[in-house]
Design a protein around this motif. Structure first.
Motif, mmCIF file in Angstrom:
data_model
loop_
_atom_site.group_PDB
_atom_site.id
_atom_site.type_symbol
_atom_site.label_atom_id
_atom_site.label_comp_id
_atom_site.label_asym_id
_atom_site.label_seq_id
_atom_site.Cartn_x
_atom_site.Cartn_y
_atom_site.Cartn_z
ATOM 1 N N ARG A 103 -0.484 4.862 -0.428
ATOM 2 C CA ARG A 103 -1.593 4.620 0.500
ATOM 3 C C ARG A 103 -1.012 4.441 1.899
ATOM 4 O O ARG A 103 0.193 4.478 2.100
ATOM 5 C CB ARG A 103 -2.401 3.394 0.072
ATOM 6 C CG ARG A 103 -2.984 3.468 -1.340
ATOM 7 C CD ARG A 103 -3.784 4.724 -1.663
ATOM 8 N NE ARG A 103 -5.095 4.777 -1.083
ATOM 9 C CZ ARG A 103 -6.221 4.517 -1.722
ATOM 10 N NH1 ARG A 103 -6.206 4.161 -2.997
ATOM 11 N NH2 ARG A 103 -7.368 4.599 -1.100
ATOM 12 N N ALA A 115 0.832 -1.210 0.000
ATOM 13 C CA ALA A 115 0.000 0.000 0.000
ATOM 14 C C ALA A 115 0.866 1.259 0.000
ATOM 15 O O ALA A 115 0.625 2.185 -0.783
ATOM 16 C CB ALA A 115 -0.935 -0.007 1.208
ATOM 17 N N LEU A 160 -6.572 -1.270 -3.294
ATOM 18 C CA LEU A 160 -6.048 -0.114 -2.576
ATOM 19 C C LEU A 160 -4.759 0.362 -3.238
ATOM 20 O O LEU A 160 -4.590 1.549 -3.524
ATOM 21 C CB LEU A 160 -5.809 -0.478 -1.103
ATOM 22 C CG LEU A 160 -5.227 0.621 -0.221
ATOM 23 C CD1 LEU A 160 -6.254 1.719 0.010
ATOM 24 C CD2 LEU A 160 -4.743 0.052 1.093
ATOM 25 N N GLU A 196 -5.294 2.851 6.096
ATOM 26 C CA GLU A 196 -6.232 2.343 5.089
ATOM 27 C C GLU A 196 -6.216 0.814 5.051
ATOM 28 O O GLU A 196 -7.269 0.180 4.919
ATOM 29 C CB GLU A 196 -5.905 2.920 3.715
ATOM 30 C CG GLU A 196 -6.242 4.393 3.601
ATOM 31 C CD GLU A 196 -5.769 5.015 2.301
ATOM 32 O OE1 GLU A 196 -6.607 5.664 1.638
ATOM 33 O OE2 GLU A 196 -4.580 4.850 1.940
#
Length: 117
Positions: free
Chosen positions: A27, A22, A104, A31
């Protein structure tokens, strides 16, 4: 029949890979954790406890407080296999998580990842 090795692997061993994947795409760990909470019903404290205990993947999913019913809407290919066609329940749960983390990392919006709309 022997179990797939992912079943006996600790969740704590794979979790950092989810975060790394991620983060490489901009990200966050928050998350990743939100996805895990959404999918399994674990609280953040419960996730941390499972990591601390080195809980096996199979047990992590079997003991999940409340698997999200919307997870059945997750479709697509992960590791060359369609997640909706996986017959082994625990493997399907693992692949749902893998698919969500992939989405994601690919920049998909959280509300689309959660498929509640």
């Amino acid at each position: 029949m022997t179990k797939h090795k992912i079943y006996t692997m600790s969740f704590a061993r794979v979790y950092p890979h989810y975060i790394t994947k991620a983060k490489k795409k901009g990200r966050t760990k928050a998350e990743v954790d939100e996805i895990i909470r959404w999918l399994t019903g674990y609280s953040q404290k419960e996730i941390e406890a499972q990591i601390e205990k080195q809980t096996e993947f199979e047990i992590f999913f079997k003991e999940a407080p409340q698997m999200n019913p919307y997870r059945r809407q997750i479709k697509g290919v992960i590791c060359g296999i369609r997640v909706e066609d996986i017959e082994e329940p625990i493997m399907q749960e693992i692949r749902y998580l893998d698919k969500m983390i992939d989405e994601l990392a690919k920049g998909k919006a959280m509300e689309k990842i959660f498929r509640e709309g």
